[in-house]
Design a protein around this motif. Structure first.
Motif, PDB file in Angstrom:
ATOM      1  N   VAL A  33     -40.435   1.396  15.167  1.00 37.58           N
ATOM      2  CA  VAL A  33     -42.102   2.474  14.302  1.00 37.58           C
ATOM      3  C   VAL A  33     -42.474   1.186  13.328  1.00 37.58           C
ATOM      4  O   VAL A  33     -41.834   0.245  12.461  1.00 37.58           O
ATOM      5  N   GLY A  34     -44.485   1.207  13.564  1.00 39.52           N
ATOM      6  CA  GLY A  34     -45.019   0.199  12.873  1.00 39.52           C
ATOM      7  C   GLY A  34     -45.211  -1.356  13.060  1.00 39.52           C
ATOM      8  O   GLY A  34     -44.702  -1.804  13.905  1.00 39.52           O
ATOM      9  N   GLU A  35     -45.942  -2.472  12.504  1.00 34.89           N
ATOM     10  CA  GLU A  35     -45.944  -3.843  12.923  1.00 34.89           C
ATOM     11  C   GLU A  35     -45.613  -4.839  12.025  1.00 34.89           C
ATOM     12  O   GLU A  35     -45.285  -4.566  10.088  1.00 34.89           O
ATOM     13  N   GLY A  36     -45.424  -5.453  12.013  1.00 36.13           N
ATOM     14  CA  GLY A  36     -44.903  -6.861  11.534  1.00 36.13           C
ATOM     15  C   GLY A  36     -43.421  -7.281  11.393  1.00 36.13           C
ATOM     16  O   GLY A  36     -42.928  -6.768  12.724  1.00 36.13           O
ATOM     17  N   PRO A  37     -42.888  -8.133  10.419  1.00 35.25           N
ATOM     18  CA  PRO A  37     -41.428  -8.450  10.644  1.00 35.25           C
ATOM     19  C   PRO A  37     -40.460  -7.311  10.643  1.00 35.25           C
ATOM     20  O   PRO A  37     -41.429  -6.587  10.189  1.00 35.25           O
ATOM     21  N   PRO A  38     -39.454  -8.011  10.937  1.00 40.14           N
ATOM     22  CA  PRO A  38     -38.591  -6.415  11.125  1.00 40.14           C
ATOM     23  C   PRO A  38     -37.984  -5.528  10.293  1.00 40.14           C
ATOM     24  O   PRO A  38     -37.450  -6.549   9.124  1.00 40.14           O
ATOM     25  N   ALA A  87     -42.145   1.294   6.884  1.00 42.34           N
ATOM     26  CA  ALA A  87     -42.957   1.162   7.754  1.00 42.34           C
ATOM     27  C   ALA A  87     -43.707   0.378   7.705  1.00 42.34           C
ATOM     28  O   ALA A  87     -44.878   0.213   8.532  1.00 42.34           O
ATOM     29  N   ASN A  88     -44.611   0.254   6.364  1.00 36.45           N
ATOM     30  CA  ASN A  88     -46.038   0.297   5.873  1.00 36.45           C
ATOM     31  C   ASN A  88     -46.827  -1.075   6.538  1.00 36.45           C
ATOM     32  O   ASN A  88     -47.806  -1.292   7.171  1.00 36.45           O
ATOM     33  N   GLN A  89     -45.954  -2.091   5.876  1.00 39.65           N
ATOM     34  CA  GLN A  89     -45.988  -3.670   6.276  1.00 39.65           C
ATOM     35  C   GLN A  89     -45.272  -4.241   7.470  1.00 39.65           C
ATOM     36  O   GLN A  89     -44.894  -5.452   7.622  1.00 39.65           O
ATOM     37  N   ARG A  90     -44.503  -2.947   8.201  1.00 37.46           N
ATOM     38  CA  ARG A  90     -43.212  -4.187   8.900  1.00 37.46           C
ATOM     39  C   ARG A  90     -42.489  -3.104   9.920  1.00 37.46           C
ATOM     40  O   ARG A  90     -42.677  -1.493  10.182  1.00 37.46           O
ATOM     41  N   THR A  91     -42.267  -4.039  11.149  1.00 36.24           N
ATOM     42  CA  THR A  91     -41.269  -3.468  11.853  1.00 36.24           C
ATOM     43  C   THR A  91     -40.046  -2.009  11.769  1.00 36.24           C
ATOM     44  O   THR A  91     -39.310  -3.715  11.797  1.00 36.24           O
ATOM     45  N   PHE A  92     -39.893  -1.052  11.447  1.00 38.01           N
ATOM     46  CA  PHE A  92     -39.708  -0.726  10.797  1.00 38.01           C
ATOM     47  C   PHE A  92     -38.099   0.237  11.535  1.00 38.01           C
ATOM     48  O   PHE A  92     -38.442   0.704  12.586  1.00 38.01           O
ATOM     49  N   ILE A  93     -37.035  -0.439  11.860  1.00 37.89           N
ATOM     50  CA  ILE A  93     -35.704  -0.081  13.110  1.00 37.89           C
ATOM     51  C   ILE A  93     -34.202   0.921  12.271  1.00 37.89           C
ATOM     52  O   ILE A  93     -34.013   0.317  11.423  1.00 37.89           O
TER      53      ILE A  93
END
Length: 539
Positions: A279-284, A312-318
């Protein structure tokens, strides 16, 4: 009603008499005969049994007599014979005895309108186990054909249970969605299962994903030459259309994250199915699993939702549900620290991640440390929160070990009950400063997330963790957070973790909670310093 004898045909054949496991004959053929007789529940001609389990020129009738005599020793009680045989036939008589497969079959054949969720969950877990596991080659081709047919019938029972769980009115939307996913996985071309998943998604507010699933199912069915009777999505499942004149409530960040979350599945090397989510966008940013997880129920949590939303606000949270809990397989042979590390390896490989920051909480810290030591080229930096290098069975005081053993006993006997007192023990040690409603949520969350058996197995596995030798092998920049008055893992254990990792930074937080809560200043400090650390090192 209580029974003095319990026979488990699902999984490896086992017999328990008055609470004590019974030693079965070493002969696989004799055990297979017991399994067959207990499953069929009718007299069987001796010639038929001989044909199913012994090849000529052996002495089939003599071998059968020997097997029946050994089985009598295992399942007969004084005054209660259960292996009934004459010159023509043999049978298992279930006097004061419960046979798991037959009990499930009879319960479902009665077709009650509503079976309690706890009972259905137990059935679902049992039906994941192969019938008479390990005895496939114990008989002739006739026995193998019978076993294959019985396993097909078991699969139908499993679909029946999954359907009931998916549509059960007493389950939360999140849990219904979990069972809908398992239902469609077991029968991917069944229209009713697809309809169950599509509508469960819609009822959870994930209308876009529901429509995507519906379109995919129509395309797959058409390719397979199947016809679909009509739309899968029930209009009643769609969120009501809002009146433009009425102000729409602001959607909370966790709810928005849940709606945008994508769930996938992969298989570990031993065949265990693992569920992971992005979820989210950006680096993992990869989070190792900890006690306990559920990729969907977590977002309803007053405990986890604020933390996950922040990350997950600024990253791709996995993240992923480790084996034995959440959306991953519960019925697994191996629950151990080594398996936890392999599961992390499996998930990041399935996602094709080359290099990434790794975040661990509680025992997830040890998993993260071990992964970073084994794969230094893939971990850009480590964030460790409330962690430890050694489990409670290693180096803990006698008093502490006695407390943990007492908790294990309570878990075995009370985890799956509606009484939260057993699980409340965990909640209070995790979050002594939490609100009563937060504790109540966590109590129920734990019950829904894993089985009583697995809760015990997890605690045992955590007790044997030892990554002391791996600490010095960590090459990634590391920051270690630990609450000063953590009631579950002491501050000293957190310091030892930081001291063992070369150049690790240690941050002491002003809190009593093992799980930091979104309303406390320590949580704000941890989130902010984590983001600053990732900005500097996550490359």
């Amino acid at each position: 009603m209580g029974y003095s004898l319990h026979i488990a045909l699902l999984g490896e054949l086992s017999v328990v008499a008055n609470g004590t496991a019974v030693a079965l004959p070493a002969s696989r053929k004799a055990r297979a005969v017991l399994g067959y007789l207990a499953a069929t529940a009718r007299p069987v001609r001796r010639e038929r049994l001989c044909e199913m389990f012994w090849d000529l020129p052996d002495d089939p009738r003599g071998s059968l007599r020997w097997a029946l005599s050994k089985l009598r020793q295992a399942v007969d009680d004084e005054g209660t014979p259960r292996i009934i045989a004459d010159r023509e036939r043999a049978a298992f008589e279930p006097t004061d005895a419960l046979v798991d497969l037959r009990a499930i079959r009879e319960r479902l054949i009665d077709d009650p309108p509503l079976i309690p969720p706890l009972e259905l969950r137990d059935m679902a877990g049992q039906l994941q186990r192969p019938l008479l596991e390990g005895l496939e080659q114990a008989g002739t081709e006739s026995f193998q054909l019978w076993l294959a047919a019985e396993r097909e019938d078991m699969h139908l029972l499993q679909l029946n249970v999954l359907r009931r769980l998916t549509l059960h009115p007493e389950l939360t939307q999140a849990e219904a969605l979990k069972w809908a996913r398992r239902w469609i996985e077991e029968t991917p071309l069944e229209e009713e299962a697809a309809r169950g998943l599509v509508n469960a998604l819609a009822q959870s507010g994930r209308l876009e994903e529901a429509r995507h699933w519906e379109a995919d199912f129509h395309a797959t069915a058409k390719k397979a030459g199947l016809s679909v009777t009509g739309p899968l999505l029930d209009e009643k499942s769609e969120p009501p259309t809002t009146n433009p004149a009425v102000e729409r409530p602001v959607e909370s960040p966790p709810r928005r994250m849940l709606r945008k979350q994508t769930i996938g599945f992969c298989r570990a090397s031993d065949g265990v199915r693992l569920a992971y989510a992005t979820v989210g966008e950006g680096p993992p940013l990869v989070k190792a699993a900890n006690w306990l997880n559920h990729l969907e129920l977590d977002w309803n949590s007053p405990i986890w939702a604020p933390t996950f939303s922040a990350w997950a606000n600024q990253r791709t949270f996995i993240r992923y549900d480790e084996r034995g809990n959440g959306l991953s397989d519960w019925d697994v042979n191996d629950i151990s620290f080594e398996a936890f590390v392999r599961d992390l390896e499996t998930v990041v490989d399935a996602l094709g991640l080359d290099r990434f920051p790794l975040l661990g909480m509680s025992q997830g810290c040890a998993v993260s440390v071990e992964y970073a030591a084994r794969h230094p080229e893939r971990v850009s930096c480590l964030v460790l929160i409330a962690g430890y290098a050694t489990g409670w069975r290693i180096g803990a005081s006698d008093e502490e070990q006695a407390r943990r053993e007492a908790v294990l006993t309570l878990t075995r006997h009370g985890w799956g009950t509606s009484n939260p007192a057993y699980r409340h023990i965990f909640s209070q040690t995790f979050m002594p400063d939490s609100k009563p409603e937060d504790l109540a949520w966590f109590d129920e969350f734990q019950r829904q997330t894993t089985s009583p058996e697995n809760a015990v197995r997890f605690q045992e596995a955590f007790g044997h963790i030892d990554v002391r030798e791996s600490l010095a092998k960590v090459q990634a920049p590391t920051i270690v957070f630990h609450a000063r008055d953590d009631h579950r893992i002491s501050l000293e254990q957190g310091r030892e973790l930081a001291i063992g990792i070369p150049d690790a930074e240690f941050v002491q937080l002003d809190s009593k909670n093992h799980i930091l809560l979104g309303h406390e200043p320590a949580w704000v400090e941890c989130v902010q310093q984590t983001e600053d650390f990732l900005q500097e090192h996550a490359t």
